[in-house]
Scaffold this motif. Structure first.
Motif, PDB file in Angstrom:
ATOM      1  N   LYS A 124      -7.976  -8.413  -4.659  1.00 22.72           N
ATOM      2  CA  LYS A 124      -8.589  -9.548  -3.960  1.00 22.72           C
ATOM      3  C   LYS A 124      -8.542  -9.413  -2.446  1.00 22.72           C
ATOM      4  N   TYR A 125      -7.631  -8.591  -1.941  1.00 24.18           N
ATOM      5  CA  TYR A 125      -7.417  -8.494  -0.497  1.00 24.18           C
ATOM      6  C   TYR A 125      -7.300  -7.024  -0.104  1.00 24.18           C
ATOM      7  N   GLU A 126      -7.298  -6.795   1.181  1.00 28.93           N
ATOM      8  CA  GLU A 126      -7.008  -5.443   1.663  1.00 28.93           C
ATOM      9  C   GLU A 126      -5.517  -5.182   1.485  1.00 28.93           C
ATOM     10  N   PHE A 127      -5.194  -4.135   0.746  1.00 35.38           N
ATOM     11  CA  PHE A 127      -3.804  -3.779   0.465  1.00 35.38           C
ATOM     12  C   PHE A 127      -3.779  -2.266   0.302  1.00 35.38           C
ATOM     13  N   ILE A 128      -3.538  -1.551   1.393  1.00 33.94           N
ATOM     14  CA  ILE A 128      -3.712  -0.096   1.433  1.00 33.94           C
ATOM     15  C   ILE A 128      -2.392   0.587   1.772  1.00 33.94           C
ATOM     16  N   ARG A 129      -2.029   1.562   0.948  1.00 32.42           N
ATOM     17  CA  ARG A 129      -0.799   2.322   1.168  1.00 32.42           C
ATOM     18  C   ARG A 129      -1.010   3.755   0.727  1.00 32.42           C
ATOM     19  N   PRO A 130      -0.088   4.671   1.131  1.00 33.15           N
ATOM     20  CA  PRO A 130      -0.183   6.055   0.639  1.00 33.15           C
ATOM     21  C   PRO A 130       0.054   6.112  -0.866  1.00 33.15           C
ATOM     22  N   SER A 131      -0.338   7.205  -1.479  1.00 27.74           N
ATOM     23  CA  SER A 131      -0.191   7.329  -2.932  1.00 27.74           C
ATOM     24  C   SER A 131       1.244   7.574  -3.366  1.00 27.74           C
ATOM     25  N   ASP A 132       2.075   8.109  -2.455  1.00 33.69           N
ATOM     26  CA  ASP A 132       3.421   8.527  -2.850  1.00 33.69           C
ATOM     27  C   ASP A 132       4.540   7.613  -2.334  1.00 33.69           C
ATOM     28  N   LYS A 133       4.194   6.553  -1.629  1.00 30.79           N
ATOM     29  CA  LYS A 133       5.195   5.609  -1.129  1.00 30.79           C
ATOM     30  C   LYS A 133       4.495   4.308  -0.768  1.00 30.79           C
ATOM     31  N   PHE A 134       5.264   3.289  -0.430  1.00 30.68           N
ATOM     32  CA  PHE A 134       4.689   1.968  -0.203  1.00 30.68           C
ATOM     33  C   PHE A 134       4.404   1.671   1.265  1.00 30.68           C
ATOM     34  N   LEU A 135       4.951   2.454   2.171  1.00 30.94           N
ATOM     35  CA  LEU A 135       4.696   2.276   3.601  1.00 30.94           C
ATOM     36  C   LEU A 135       4.217   3.587   4.193  1.00 30.94           C
ATOM     37  N   PRO A 136       3.361   3.537   5.230  1.00 34.44           N
ATOM     38  CA  PRO A 136       2.838   2.329   5.864  1.00 34.44           C
ATOM     39  C   PRO A 136       1.877   1.567   4.948  1.00 34.44           C
ATOM     40  N   LEU A 137       1.911   0.254   5.058  1.00 41.03           N
ATOM     41  CA  LEU A 137       1.071  -0.630   4.264  1.00 41.03           C
ATOM     42  C   LEU A 137       0.218  -1.479   5.199  1.00 41.03           C
ATOM     43  N   THR A 138      -1.073  -1.486   4.954  1.00 41.80           N
ATOM     44  CA  THR A 138      -1.990  -2.342   5.710  1.00 41.80           C
ATOM     45  C   THR A 138      -2.480  -3.460   4.804  1.00 41.80           C
ATOM     46  N   VAL A 139      -2.336  -4.703   5.287  1.00 37.10           N
ATOM     47  CA  VAL A 139      -2.776  -5.868   4.520  1.00 37.10           C
ATOM     48  C   VAL A 139      -3.712  -6.717   5.368  1.00 37.10           C
TER      49      VAL A 139
END
Length: 414
Positions: A124-139
């Motif tokens: 539903k929202y922008e929620f972008i992270r690398p495939s191998d970890k959770f940060l950096p995360l852009t929301v």
């Protein structure tokens, strides 16, 4: 690295202010209209991260004065350092406005799960992270009202984050718990602070009803002492000499106040004061301890179990594995280095066979984890010879003055 000389600790100290409550008060004040005064905010790395994050989202913070603001982007880069609370509390808050915000962090934080939010927000929202970890995360928001199904057995921090954000959206929402809620004491703290700031939330059988279009009201509050930090010095008094701990509220809602009950069940003698406790040297006996609701005191309870008569069983410890380190494995390894006999019963439980002392002349690891470092410092009291801890500086995460208090009570290190 430090080398500690075994000494019984004794005397009187005032316990550091609660990290959990400091986060919650600072966050609520930053969302409130007007200026709040929050006395006794913990001065630690985690709180620096939270304050900086809130300033990036529009709050003005100077000392103990916090002026709130409608959430808006001042700085689109937020560094949560190593603080899971900062990260998980602030993600929904950042989504109250319509610009992209990128979160980052260090040490193990990029690998600590954000899957609960990802399942809620990714479609539903922008929620972008690398495939191998959770940060950096852009929301990116804007966060909407609705029904939010959440697991309650991963971390209560996700629930707290939504409980803070959803009152500010248009329309009512519901957090629907899909599993048993662990660490319920932390949610009780959240609801109590929200209520103080004028936010109304209804608890129902399967979760929480959050009314929308609410406003946080500023106020003046004092942060009480931290039972999570006090647990280490409670243990020190039980295995050393009499210690008086001030600055604690015996009527506190903090979940880790359960430390008092656990050690009394083990035979520990603790006297309650109006503003704290007196802890007396005690002959402890092994018991079974379920730490599902209180994982942060698990490491120091394992130290006490290794010094108690008989067998101590620690159960429901799975959440120790997803903290700043795998705390369960860290404590098993370190206690074995100190000569303790400890075995896994399952992936989330251990049995500890008590002894009178630990051996010395060993180096133990902090695993870059504040609670492991503090547990090992307290274990040194019962070591037969000096021990070394590879990194004592990690205590700055939650208890920057820990080794000052340790020295004040008679501890010796170099």
């Amino acid at each position: 690295m430090i080398e500690i000389t075994p000494r019984n600790l004794s005397g009187e100290i005032t316990i550091v202010s609660s990290k959990s409550l400091s986060h919650r008060y600072v966050l609520a004040a930053s969302l409130a209209e007007g200026t709040s005064v929050i006395e006794n905010i913990l001065d630690s790395d985690d709180l620096v991260a939270t304050k900086n994050a809130l300033i990036s989202l529009g709050a003005k913070i100077s000392g103990n004065k916090i002026t709130g603001s409608k959430i808006h982007c001042v700085n689109n880069q937020i560094d949560a350092f190593e603080s899971g609370s900062t990260l998980r509390f602030l993600i929904p808050i950042a989504m109250l406005q319509d610009k992209s915000i990128t979160f980052n962090g260090s040490n193990q934080l990029p690998y600590r799960t954000l899957s609960v939010y990802e399942e809620l927000f990714k479609d539903k929202y922008e929620f972008i992270r690398p495939s191998d970890k959770f940060l950096p995360l852009t929301v990116k928001g804007i966060l909407k009202n609705g029904v939010y199904p959440l697991r309650g057995d991963i971390s209560s921090q996700f629930i707290t984050g939504l409980l803070y954000a959803l009152p500010l959206v248009e329309g009512d929402s519901k957090i629907e718990l899909t599993t048993h809620l662990e660490s319920v004491g932390y949610i009780d703290l959240t609801l109590d602070v929200l209520n103080k700031f004028g936010i109304k939330i209804n608890k129902v059988n399967d979760g929480y009803i959050i009314f929308g279009n609410q406003k946080y009201q500023s106020g003046n509050y004092y942060v009480e002492g931290d039972f999570s930090g006090a647990a280490f010095f409670i243990a020190a008094g039980l295995i050393g000499r009499k210690i008086t701990l001030k600055g604690l509220n015996p009527k506190s809602l903090q979940g880790d106040k359960k430390m008092i009950d656990f050690v009394r069940q083990m035979g520990g003698k603790i006297e309650e004061l109006n503003d704290g406790y007196i802890v007396y040297p005690s002959k402890l006996k092994g018991i079974t301890i379920d730490i599902g609701q209180t994982p942060d005191i698990g490491p120091i309870l394992m130290v006490l179990g290794a010094l108690a008569e008989g067998e101590t069983v620690i159960t429901n410890a799975s959440r120790l594995r997803i903290k700043e380190s795998d705390r369960l494995e860290a404590m098993v390894v370190n206690l074995k280095r100190l000569g303790a006999k400890i075995e896994y019963l399952s992936d989330d439980s251990v049995i500890i066979y008590g002894n009178d002392t630990f051996k010395g002349n060993v180096t133990v690891s902090s695993y870059k984890d504040h609670r492991i470092a503090m547990s090992m410092a307290i274990a040194s009291i019962k070591c037969e010879n000096n021990i070394k801890i590879d990194d004592e500086t990690v205590v700055s995460k939650s208890y920057p003055s820990f080794f000052e208090e340790f020295t004040k009570l008679g501890g010796i290190y170099k």
